[in-house]
Design a protein around this motif. Structure first.
Motif, PDB file in Angstrom:
ATOM      1  N   LEU A  68       8.704 -13.187   2.162  1.00  0.00           N
ATOM      2  CA  LEU A  68       9.790 -12.828   1.251  1.00  0.00           C
ATOM      3  C   LEU A  68       9.227 -12.400  -0.102  1.00  0.00           C
ATOM      4  N   GLY A  69       8.151 -13.079  -0.516  1.00  0.00           N
ATOM      5  CA  GLY A  69       7.503 -12.706  -1.778  1.00  0.00           C
ATOM      6  C   GLY A  69       7.089 -11.248  -1.758  1.00  0.00           C
ATOM      7  N   MET A  70       6.546 -10.800  -0.624  1.00  0.00           N
ATOM      8  CA  MET A  70       6.135  -9.394  -0.508  1.00  0.00           C
ATOM      9  C   MET A  70       7.323  -8.465  -0.744  1.00  0.00           C
ATOM     10  N   VAL A  71       8.476  -8.794  -0.143  1.00  0.00           N
ATOM     11  CA  VAL A  71       9.656  -7.937  -0.334  1.00  0.00           C
ATOM     12  C   VAL A  71      10.042  -7.902  -1.808  1.00  0.00           C
ATOM     13  N   PHE A  72      10.058  -9.070  -2.441  1.00  0.00           N
ATOM     14  CA  PHE A  72      10.386  -9.092  -3.859  1.00  0.00           C
ATOM     15  C   PHE A  72       9.371  -8.265  -4.637  1.00  0.00           C
ATOM     16  N   GLY A  73       8.088  -8.394  -4.255  1.00  0.00           N
ATOM     17  CA  GLY A  73       7.043  -7.620  -4.925  1.00  0.00           C
ATOM     18  C   GLY A  73       7.296  -6.127  -4.803  1.00  0.00           C
ATOM     19  N   ALA A  74       7.621  -5.692  -3.586  1.00  0.00           N
ATOM     20  CA  ALA A  74       7.891  -4.266  -3.376  1.00  0.00           C
ATOM     21  C   ALA A  74       9.099  -3.840  -4.197  1.00  0.00           C
ATOM     22  N   LEU A  75      10.131  -4.689  -4.231  1.00  0.00           N
ATOM     23  CA  LEU A  75      11.338  -4.345  -4.986  1.00  0.00           C
ATOM     24  C   LEU A  75      11.054  -4.283  -6.487  1.00  0.00           C
ATOM     25  N   ILE A  76      10.205  -5.190  -6.967  1.00  0.00           N
ATOM     26  CA  ILE A  76       9.871  -5.165  -8.395  1.00  0.00           C
ATOM     27  C   ILE A  76       9.250  -3.820  -8.746  1.00  0.00           C
ATOM     28  N   VAL A  77       8.282  -3.398  -7.936  1.00  0.00           N
ATOM     29  CA  VAL A  77       7.646  -2.106  -8.195  1.00  0.00           C
ATOM     30  C   VAL A  77       8.693  -0.987  -8.118  1.00  0.00           C
ATOM     31  N   GLY A  78       9.582  -1.078  -7.102  1.00  0.00           N
ATOM     32  CA  GLY A  78      10.623  -0.060  -6.951  1.00  0.00           C
ATOM     33  C   GLY A  78      11.547  -0.005  -8.148  1.00  0.00           C
ATOM     34  N   VAL A  79      11.967  -1.175  -8.619  1.00  0.00           N
ATOM     35  CA  VAL A  79      12.880  -1.232  -9.772  1.00  0.00           C
ATOM     36  C   VAL A  79      12.191  -0.666 -11.010  1.00  0.00           C
ATOM     37  N   PHE A  80      10.939  -1.049 -11.209  1.00  0.00           N
ATOM     38  CA  PHE A  80      10.208  -0.546 -12.370  1.00  0.00           C
ATOM     39  C   PHE A  80      10.079   0.975 -12.318  1.00  0.00           C
ATOM     40  N   SER A  81       9.629   1.482 -11.157  1.00  0.00           N
ATOM     41  CA  SER A  81       9.410   2.929 -11.060  1.00  0.00           C
ATOM     42  C   SER A  81      10.715   3.671 -11.312  1.00  0.00           C
ATOM     43  N   PHE A  82      11.778   3.221 -10.640  1.00  0.00           N
ATOM     44  CA  PHE A  82      13.062   3.884 -10.757  1.00  0.00           C
ATOM     45  C   PHE A  82      13.595   3.781 -12.189  1.00  0.00           C
ATOM     46  N   GLY A  83      13.555   2.555 -12.709  1.00  0.00           N
ATOM     47  CA  GLY A  83      14.092   2.327 -14.052  1.00  0.00           C
ATOM     48  C   GLY A  83      13.359   3.135 -15.097  1.00  0.00           C
ATOM     49  N   LEU A  84      12.026   3.142 -15.018  1.00  0.00           N
ATOM     50  CA  LEU A  84      11.256   3.865 -16.028  1.00  0.00           C
ATOM     51  C   LEU A  84      11.499   5.367 -15.930  1.00  0.00           C
ATOM     52  N   ARG A  85      11.670   5.865 -14.697  1.00  0.00           N
ATOM     53  CA  ARG A  85      11.944   7.293 -14.573  1.00  0.00           C
ATOM     54  C   ARG A  85      13.313   7.629 -15.138  1.00  0.00           C
ATOM     55  N   MET A  86      14.270   6.734 -14.894  1.00  0.00           N
ATOM     56  CA  MET A  86      15.603   6.959 -15.456  1.00  0.00           C
ATOM     57  C   MET A  86      15.543   6.963 -16.972  1.00  0.00           C
ATOM     58  N   LEU A  87      14.670   6.130 -17.528  1.00  0.00           N
ATOM     59  CA  LEU A  87      14.523   6.107 -18.982  1.00  0.00           C
ATOM     60  C   LEU A  87      13.791   7.344 -19.474  1.00  0.00           C
TER      61      LEU A  87
END
Ligand SMILES: Nc1ncnc2c1ncn2[C@@H]1O[C@H](COP(=O)(O)OP(=O)(O)OP(=O)(O)O)[C@@H](O)[C@H]1O
Ligand SMILES: Nc1ncnc2c1ncn2[C@@H]1O[C@H](COP(=O)(O)OP(=O)(O)OP(=O)(O)O)[C@@H](O)[C@H]1O
Ligand SMILES: [Mg+2]
Ligand SMILES: [Mg+2]
Lengths: 260, 359, 321, 260, 359
Positions: free
Chosen positions: B310-329
């Protein structure tokens, strides 16, 4: 008592996460004596000598050597101060040679320019000294001083570690269960070595679970229990049964035993 | 033969033992501060840290970007974007739990997808056969890794480094660098794109690829925690020699885990056909780094034996959220890389802090 | 005396050997080399931007005694001194597709006018939208974060064609036109194209024009649009003219693409080397330009009167890859 | 002799690179007995029991169990045949819980569908059994059966390993220096456990360097020297001095000692 | 205090020990076959395997390609081509001997070279100051790695994975993706190109970069084998706890080795300016993989504590010879990658075989 202890510790505390390995432990070592430290598994014996030899830093407490407060931040500093330790897990580097291991951290440099400016090691000199030390102690028959330690048997490794301590310890030698993995013959050799070293006037701290060995060589016995020093007894005044009863909590200390 | 006699202790001193005390020399300190208790909670639930970071980053980007970010569509979009990394990350997690590492995941994934596509379009095989063949190729590559690691006792890092180059080169040589177009696949072999299909629940959009990732992780979670195979996997990563002596067939475990990793990579390859529509030999170039990053941020120990999938999934999501969020910014992409680098180091530092303190 | 045909050997050095564009270039060069009896060796970088492998390849060619080098440079400035060594050693150096900086670092450049390629699709998009071009929402799917020159030329060319002020024409991202939704990078493949399109759609769901660096990125962008049901009302334009790309134009995935001719570039390059080795003569640039323009053609099935274009049937006849 | 040995080995050879750890060693274990194996460090005792328990594959030689030749290719097979071993280096997985460790390789599955088709483990049952075994053996006071083994003290770990062997060994239990690292109290408990197990009729192989312990519990003593079995003696007929003299080579075997 | 007494053994049985035999229970078998003796020779000289492979590959390509390959110019050209990998490999060797790994070598190398260039061309600093500043940047990055690894006890793989991304992103952000052209450097700051200058000896061409690599390796060989620091480095990689307890300051060793690695990477950055003529922010992308490959093929153990830096040079040369030879043969590049992948696996397999057999 007239003689000053060479090494004292007062109120040592060491915690590992939830475990308190040392709980205000005291310690005294007098010149020229063999002090045995006994106690149950997990009583904190190894933690005590690690604190004294700089391998771990105690959370609280004070250590004095020859009356002066000391604070070793690494085993190297303790070593420079003349305290040599054989740790329970040996602390030899498997891939390095016997000579390299004996001189690790105190290598001999070549004389002259090469040694001074290019910091070149004098392999020849180190090998000579290592060979001399090993045969002086009559501890083993090793053909090749450049053999990697990993190729030695358990007993031979133990021998190298003890020989290193005996060769370089100028003030104090600490041995943590040096005979636990050894056979009858090999244990005996180590005990003889301990007597040898003491006769050179160097005090020794010996941790052991082997009561007959302890009572054979010790001048005083430090009994460690639940992370602190319970008492110190003189093996001449107490029986092994007494010592074991004290150390396992079967008997409590009635009066403060006077250090011998 | 002599009858067993109730042996008497040889040493007199051992007789006193019957009176010995029974306490143990370990003390639980009662004066735990709130911080310490929190640390111990984190210690006992290894994926909690990454979950907290994930929630925190969702909140931060939610505040910075408002409704544009914090809606069902955007959030499920992030899920779609991390689905493939999540699948590959699952393979990587299994391998890393055994104290290994698999650098060849991306190469196996792309080769499998290329094989699926080429079998249909170059050799005219039915897609129902081509897809299993793709999985077989993945399993074969995994088997080679596992064989070299388990039987020949070579270090996983080196074996998979070599396999990475070998498989990737084979991929380019075999595919002749040809891309198979989405429209052709759509008409001839739509099954290849299956995992790209989606359905809606309100504003939320889920692709079958996302579902596959979620099911895969759930399944592996079950296997890791509720079956003997899972327990053995942790034991192998913890101390292979001890596991072997305790009765675990370490070699078979290792081979099976690399084969499974290869199969999961093939699944990722199939999912990537769905996501991209087309079959391209140039995908998955960063899959190894991305999956390792997800695993590491998810708090799974590279030394093996510890961590939750489950940690791996959260890890992948963290990277996904960061990438997406930063691009939106609208930040420069390089800032994303920089931040992910920092995140990786911070994640292990926090992990180390928890472990050290909780003892 | 001119060397005999068997002695003539040439090198082709491409950015990668995985991009279909370069694969075709290699095919074109091989075919021509065979025809002319030139022995050809091909090299490539591991990925786009891997200049070190190209340097090693140049050195190998010199050691190998090649007569000439055809190169699409990954690092157009950085590679120059190494190519100078080759020229000093008597080799003919021809830049294909990507001009060097400075352009005269090569004996000749056979290339597409990438700025023109961008302008063509920009203009086409403007004409197709008509009045609506004034309040279009444009997304730019570029190549890599390091902004290589093709990326800049196509991106800025599109702006010029579409009527957006590109400000500094050597830099992406300094524009302030309201119609630009944003720029994102794709690494020139489907995977990147899809993610980049998804991200930009989130920034502004009303996007109706998408400039893509190449056709794989366009295909990825299309998948993203399809996922939100907007594939019909967004105009995607691209550059390349590879066969899959032209088919995508025919099927309406891409509105228009600027077709370039890698096969021709490579074939011309091989011919030039052969000629140079036979006669010592170097190729001449296209009149009015400092390079040999191998041409660029707009391919679309929805032609606009203002721009000359060919339909996809013709495009398929000339396509590569 | 009428009774057939339960386990025999003949002519075992095991080489590690340049070292020959076993040099045509023989071995016999009879039903219901405690057989002690003694010998110098590096004599090959651990190698011998590793060969018997399937942890290493001998280069030559034959092993028979209850008369039938066997060839274990992994410790799991030996275990399935009823041979449980506590290895010198313990063989516990530090990060797994006590219960997980006890059942490693022989987990209990849930009853019904879940266990049969989904291979679900029955954690509850395993914990119950583990707790029962540990308290039945009266070996320790562990509060939490789900504690990771790495949080236990050395003595407690030793206890878990011995308890595991005692709980599952149905034919033979092999203990390689189970008390080497243990204190006086902890060693005694292990010795008591050994007597306990023997009284259940299961034969035990005990490797130890502690002569008093060996002479206290052993029915027969296998003396190992230089990679082979030197002889087997009955502790009632020989003194400790004799045993040590034989094992260290101070005395040679005059006549073949008859197994007791 | 009681006088020391000559203690008597408590147990009677210990008295017999004075007569005990003195042989040791280990036998050197005399019946060594030629293969076994060869194995033992290889075991005792760890870089011999890679040297043999190097010579063999030289011979094979010499036969295949004849004079075109086997001349002073071509052979020294290979040297030039591997010089930078050799320099970076030296840094990697030091780190790997400590059982670490440095994934950030390439990033540090490129950032150092960019800093050297930008300080001259953006800020107008004299080149004599810019170059030391580049080295300082390399050392700083190395220090950060070392600090995180030694002081915070984080795993080297993760720390350098994070630093790789951070340093590379900083590089692109700082350099604004600008290449500084060779002609400009030549006129303004020729010192930057120093390591690219060459001299001839007959047909052989040596650049100062090659000389730098050779001198560096010789120096490190001396340091590793003839100084206490070198011995300590092996001890740290072998067993850090044992080294610490034996009196080696492990933390200081680790920090110093990563700083040194950073400095060597800066040297590689300088050498790359010489080799490429220009300062480009896109160089060194494969330096980590290439240097690890050289180290692995050179027979240096990834588990630390074992291996010779000469092996690394042979490893780098093997890759260089293969790449050059296959290029000259005109094989598809992908075949080169495939072969190098095979080579990596074969190299460790052979290493394992030697170790296992020689015991
Ligand atoms: N590095 C460590 N991390 C966590 N706990 C530790 C560590 N070292 C020791 N302990 C704990 O501290 C306590 C005391 O350990 P110590 O090793 O000092 O005991 P000991 O008296 O030497 O025992 P033994 O006779 O078994 O060697 C034990 O409970 C042990 O588990
Ligand atoms: N895995 C191994 N690799 C190489 N040599 C080994 C290995 N295991 C054992 N040996 C060697 O084999 C010989 C016999 O070792 P073994 O462990 O069987 O001795 P032992 O009688 O158990 O000694 P101890 O009383 O010290 O445990 C020793 O010389 C040892 O060094
Ligand atoms: Mg201890
Ligand atoms: Mg043993």
């Amino acid at each position: 008592m007239a003689i000053e202890p060479i090494l004292t510790a007062r109120g040592l505390v060491k915690r590992y996460g939830r475990v308190t390995a040392l709980d205000h432990a005291d310690f005294d070592l007098y010149p020229g004596e063999i002090l045995a430290v006994i106690g149950d598994n997990g009583a904190g014996k190894s933690s005590l000598i690690k604190a004294i030899s700089g391998a771990v830093r105690p959370d609280e407490g004070e250590i004095r050597m020859e009356g002066k407060p000391i604070q070793f931040s690494s085993p190297m500093e303790a070593r420079k101060a003349g305290i040599e330790t054989v740790y329970q897990n040996l602390a030899l580097s498997p891939a390095l040679s016997i000579a390299d291991n004996m001189f690790l951290g105190r290598e001999i440099r070549s004389p002259g320019f090469m040694g001074k400016f290019l910091r070149k090691l004098d392999h020849g000199a180190m090998e000579k000294v290592a060979r001399a030390k090993l045969s002086e102690l009559g501890l083993m028959t090793i053909q090749n001083i450049n053999q990697a330690v990993e190729t030695l048997s358990g007993g031979q490794r133990q021998g190298v570690a003890v020989a290193r301590a005996a060769a370089f310890g100028s003030k104090v030698i600490i041995l943590d269960e040096p005979t636990a993995a050894l056979g009858v013959k090999e244990s005996r050799r180590v005990l003889e070595l301990i007597s040898d070293v003491r006769s050179r006037g160097i005090p020794i701290v010996l941790i052991s679970h082997n009561m007959p060995h302890v009572f054979e060589v010790a001048d005083r016995i430090h009994i460690h229990r639940l992370g602190k020093r319970l008492t110190v007894i003189n093996p001449k005044d107490y029986s092994m049964s007494d010592a074991v009863a004290l150390m396992t909590g079967a008997k409590t200390v009635d009066a403060e035993a006077v250090p011998a | 033969m002599s009858e067993p006699t109730a042996a008497a202790p040889h040493h007199d001193y051992e007789k006193v033992l019957k009176d010995s005390a029974t306490e143990v020399a370990s003390f639980d300190r009662d004066d735990k501060s709130a911080v310490q208790r929190f640390r111990q909670f984190l210690h006992s639930s290894p994926s909690a840290v990454s979950l907290i970071v994930l929630v925190a980053s969702l909140i931060v980007f939610g505040i910075l970007l408002g409704g544009k970010f914090f809606n069902a569509f955007s959030l499920t979009l992030i899920l779609q974007q991390v689905a493939i990394t999540g699948i590959v990350g699952a393979a990587q997690t299994l391998v890393i739990i055994t104290a290994g590492i698999d650098l060849s995941v991306g190469a196996i994934m792309v080769l499998s997808s290329v094989v699926m596509g080429q079998l249909v379009f170059r050799y005219g095989l039915p897609v129902e056969i081509a897809i299993p063949c793709g999985f077989a190729v993945g399993a074969l590559c995994g088997f080679l890794n596992g064989f070299l690691i388990a039987r020949m006792k070579l270090p996983p890092f080196i074996v998979t480094l070599g396999m990475w180059q070998i498989v990737l080169a084979s991929n380019f040589l075999y595919s002749a660098n040809e891309t198979i177009r989405a429209q052709e696949i759509e008409t001839t072999a739509p099954l290849l794109q299956l995992l790209g299909h989606n359905f809606r629940l309100g504003g939320a959009v889920f692709t079958y690829g996302v579902i596959a990732m979620v099911l895969l992780v759930a399944l592996l979670w079950y296997v890791l925690n509720q079956t003997a195979w899972g327990r053995h996997l942790y034991a192998v990563g913890d101390d292979p020699e001890a596991a072997e002596l305790s009765g675990v067939n370490v070699k078979r475990m290792l081979v099976s885990v690399y084969v499974l990793s290869g199969l999961i990579c093939a699944l990722a390859g199939w999912a990537s056909i769905g996501r991209n529509g087309s079959v391209s030999p140039t995908i998955g170039q960063f899959a190894n780094i991305e999956s390792i990053t997800a695993v590491v941020i998810g708090g799974i120990s590279l030394f093996g034996g510890r961590g939750s999938i489950l940690g791996m999934v959260f890890g992948a999501l963290i990277v996904g959220v960061f990438s997406f969020g930063l691009r939106m910014l609208g930040t420069d992409v390089q800032w994303t890389y920089l931040l992910i680098g920092v995140l990786i180091i911070v994640a292990v530092a926090v992990d180390q802090w928890i472990r050290k303190a909780a003892g | 005396a001119p060397a005999s045909a068997a002695d003539v050997s040439a090198c082709l050095i491409t950015k990668t050997d995985t991009n279909p564009f370069f694969v075709k270039m290699k095919e074109g060069a091989s075919a021509k080399a065979k025809e002319l009896g030139v022995s050809l060796k091909s090299y490539a970088g591991k990925i786009d931007g891997d200049s070190e492998s190209q340097v090693a390849a140049i050195e190998t060619c010199i050691a190998d005694g090649a007569k000439g080098i055809l190169i699409t440079a990954s690092d157009t400035k950085g590679i120059v001194p190494n190519l100078k060594k080759a020229r000093d050693a008597g080799l003919l150096v021809i830049a294909l597709d990507t001009p060097l900086e400075p352009i005269d670092a090569a004996d000749m450049t056979f290339a597409t006018d990438n700025l023109l390629a961008g302008k063509l699709i920009g203009q086409w998009a403007k004409e197709t939208l008509g009045d609506k071009a004034k309040d279009a929402k444009v997304a730019f799917l570029d190549l890599t974060p390091s902004q290589p020159s093709v990326d800049i030329l196509r991106d800025q060319g599109f702006m010029m064609g579409f009527g957006i002020d590109p400000k500094n024409p050597n830099k992406i991202g300094d524009e302030d036109d309201k119609r630009i939704v944003g720029h994102d990078v794709t690494n020139g493949n489907e995977e990147g194209g899809r993610t980049a399109m998804e991200n930009l759609l989130q920034k502004d769901p009303t996007i109706n024009v998408v400039h893509t660096i190449n056709e794989p990125a366009a295909a990825g962008a299309y998948e993203a649009l399809k996922a939100v049901g907007r594939e019909k009302d967004v105009l995607i334009v691209s550059v390349d003219g590879g066969c899959p790309g032209v088919k995508n134009v025919a099927e309406g995935v891409i509105g228009a693409t600027s077709q370039q001719y890698p096969l021709q570039m490579a074939a011309l390059g091989i011919e030039a080397i052969k000629k140079f080795s036979d006669t010592g003569e170097k190729p001449k640039p296209t009149a009015g330009k400092d390079f040999f323009d191998t041409g660029v053609t707009l391919v679309t099935d929805k032609p606009v009167s203002a721009i000359k274009s060919i339909d996809t049937k013709a495009g398929l006849g000339k396509c590569w890859g």
